[in-house]
Write an enzyme that holds these catalytic residues in place. Structure first.
Site, PDB file in Angstrom:
ATOM      1  N   VAL A   1       0.847  -1.185   0.000  1.00 34.36           N
ATOM      2  CA  VAL A   1       0.000   0.000   0.000  1.00 34.36           C
ATOM      3  C   VAL A   1       0.890   1.245   0.000  1.00 34.36           C
ATOM      4  CG1 VAL A   1      -1.760   1.261   1.295  1.00 34.36           C
ATOM      5  CG2 VAL A   1      -1.791  -1.249   1.258  1.00 34.36           C
ATOM      6  N   CYS A   2       0.671   2.127  -0.955  1.00 33.24           N
ATOM      7  CA  CYS A   2       1.496   3.339  -1.066  1.00 33.24           C
ATOM      8  C   CYS A   2       1.255   4.246   0.138  1.00 33.24           C
ATOM      9  CB  CYS A   2       1.146   4.091  -2.346  1.00 33.24           C
ATOM     10  SG  CYS A   2       1.964   5.696  -2.451  1.00 33.24           S
ATOM     11  N   VAL A   3       2.304   4.499   0.888  1.00 33.92           N
ATOM     12  CA  VAL A   3       2.141   5.206   2.167  1.00 33.92           C
ATOM     13  C   VAL A   3       1.590   6.622   2.006  1.00 33.92           C
ATOM     14  CG1 VAL A   3       4.601   5.850   2.155  1.00 33.92           C
ATOM     15  CG2 VAL A   3       3.324   5.918   4.292  1.00 33.92           C
TER      16      VAL A   3
ATOM     17  N   ALA B   1      -2.052   6.531   0.916  1.00 32.19           N
ATOM     18  CA  ALA B   1      -2.880   5.919   1.965  1.00 32.19           C
ATOM     19  C   ALA B   1      -3.128   6.872   3.125  1.00 32.19           C
ATOM     20  CB  ALA B   1      -2.218   4.640   2.471  1.00 32.19           C
TER      21      ALA B   1
END
Lengths: 94, 129, 122, 122, 129, 94
Positions: free
Chosen positions: E78-80, E83
């Site tokens: 998940v792209c920080v 997100a």
């Protein structure tokens, strides 16, 4: 006496065409968000020009995108948008 | 003066709709109209997440909603069924599902769709974003 | 044409502000370039509207991310293609854009994509 | 025509399954009717596709919510309007729909909306 | 056999895309291909919320992603940055922002975009949903 | 050799038209999700029929929506979708 609120680009989807096909005689059209690009869409612009006095442009959204009013479009800001909902009986969001 | 209910069905940030709803609500209360409530449905329920960390160079819509609620007593109502399936959960949901974490806190309230019916009954205009 | 390793094409077809595609596509492009991908950008359909010089997104509290486009050359992103047909149908002149671009015809898109390893679209 | 109190029109213009609009619109309609709103449903454009009898959403693990439409009469939702033009442009016959409906022409939508207090759109 | 990376940019439930990505990934591993990773970006990051409470009569995509990860060792990344602005936060984010609550837990991992570059480099095909 | 994956209805937006305008000679088109409604869209269906052998329909999505294959469309399931990505060099999602 319906205010039709549009938010998407007529280059991308057919919302505006579907709305214009079903416009009542005393209805109005409000261009917000990406719908302001209607003013650089040749076919749609002609249809809107034929609705003299019934087409409104949300200034903040047009300015953000660098789109200028043309034809018989009336420019309103958010305050005008709020008041406009009372010039019509209800709002339909497309 | 007149009264509004707003129905917000779009996620914050990913689309402009929720921001537009905020601007409309602010303009309405500044013009001395009453906003009976803002009802969040579908992806609009994501506006209620207290876990959103907005980068400092971007507009913090969550903070703006909270300020609107406190300055002008505008109820922020989140549809419980639309919210919980999207991970917008209350302390009560957390307790019931044995998850220590939740994301919906005051001033956002978790309500049923019946509250929207009450809002609409008492409002001159419903505007959807 | 054959594919070159570590090449990425990003197709931009969304107008700015109405949704977050434009801004998040640009974030992606810069990050991928930083991580040694050879990135080419394509602007087609409403995507060309992102490149207009005369934009003022502060009116809607949005980030003026179009001001980052001129900096792309410092990220070694130099292949920026814009669909001529999309500009013309919107009445936009090349001089109204905020960066130097390469105009392409409709049929050139598949040809140019042929030499890319991967493609994303926003 | 003037508005009647506590009337709500819900316009359905989305195809089913590709997004959640159809299902969440139906949830809304049933809830509003339970809370004493007089609900009318309008199906226009891709919204008419929700009413097809021959659907099998179990193939994509989606809820077969179209099977709920015939139960709407028990929720006192009896005004169900379908755009004739939208059916015809999709080659759909009224006999292919899963409920009894009232056909309307394009220009009848604003007329019918005129007597409603509020309008939603999904 | 060949290898894939999937890029998921759409929210679960609200749109079908994320479900379609899951079905594609499952079909790929069942055909003995390798899925190097599934990268969640934009609204796709909402797939990583551990707070989602799926009604019992609906498909639980979150549970399905977890099963896919454990049965076939498929990384869920998940792209920080995408997100955290959407309220998909880790224990570390929670600590840094003095919020006791967070929503992203294993097997979903919070990563930077650099991880996507690595995935792509090692994959024969990138498919976006 | 690009596989163009479509997911939205041609009655709602212009994605499919924008894609078809830019199709390379050896490209293919895969109809998924609401894009399967292309087969009941008269204009689009004619354009797709002209692309004999290059148009694919995802069975699960078509069955869910009650749409039947017609013309020269090849029906594939998710397993076939996975294999199809190797018959082409890359996938572009519209």
């Amino acid at each position: 006496m319906i205010l039709h609120k549009l938010t998407t680009s007529p280059f991308r989807d057919l919302n505006m065409q579907h709305c214009l096909q079903r416009l009542g005689e005393s209805d109005g059209v409000l261009l917000t968000q990406d719908a302001v690009y209607a003013l650089i869409h040749q076919d749609i612009r002609e249809k809107l020009n034929a609705l003299s006095g019934k087409v409104f442009l949300l200034e903040e959204d047009a300015d953000a995108r660098g789109i200028e009013a043309n034809g018989n479009v009336e420019i309103i800001d958010y305050e005008g948008f709020v008041e406009l909902t009372f010039k019509f009986n209800k709002v339909v969001s497309w | 003066m007149s009264s509004f209910s707003l129905l917000v069905t779009s996620a914050p940030f990913s689309e402009q709709n929720a921001y537009s709803a905020y601007r409309f609500a602010l303009a309405a209360v500044q013009a001395k109209h009453t906003v009976n409530g803002i009802f969040f449905y579908q992806s609009g329920t994501l506006n209620g997440s207290s876990l959103q960390l907005t980068p400092s160079n971007e507009f913090d819509l969550y903070a703006a909603w909270k300020t609107l609620a406190s300055d002008h007593k505008v109820p922020l109502m989140v549809c419980v069924s639309a919210a919980s399936k999207r991970g917008i959960t209350t302390a009560e949901d957390a307790h019931d599902s044995d998850n220590p974490h939740y994301s919906l806190t005051a001033p956002f309230e978790s309500v049923g769709l019946g509250e929207l019916a009450v809002l609409m009954k008492n409002s001159d205009r419903l505007v959807q974003f | 044409m054959s594919e070159s390793a570590n090449t990425l094409a990003i197709i931009n077809q969304s107008a700015p502000y109405g949704n977050s595609n434009g801004q998040e596509s640009l974030d992606m492009a810069m990050a991928m370039s930083n991580f040694a991908q050879d990135v080419s950008l394509f602007f087609i359909e409403d995507g060309v509207l992102q490149l207009l010089s005369k934009q003022a997104p502060e009116n809607i509290d949005a980030r003026a991310y179009h001001k980052t486009f001129p900096a792309l050359e410092f990220y070694d992103i130099e292949n920026i293609y814009v669909c001529r047909h999309s500009l013309e149908s919107r009445g936009i002149k090349v001089s109204e854009l905020c960066i130097d671009i390469t105009l392409i015809e409709l049929h050139e898109l598949p040809t140019l994509l042929a030499c890319q390893q991967h493609v994303m679209s926003f």
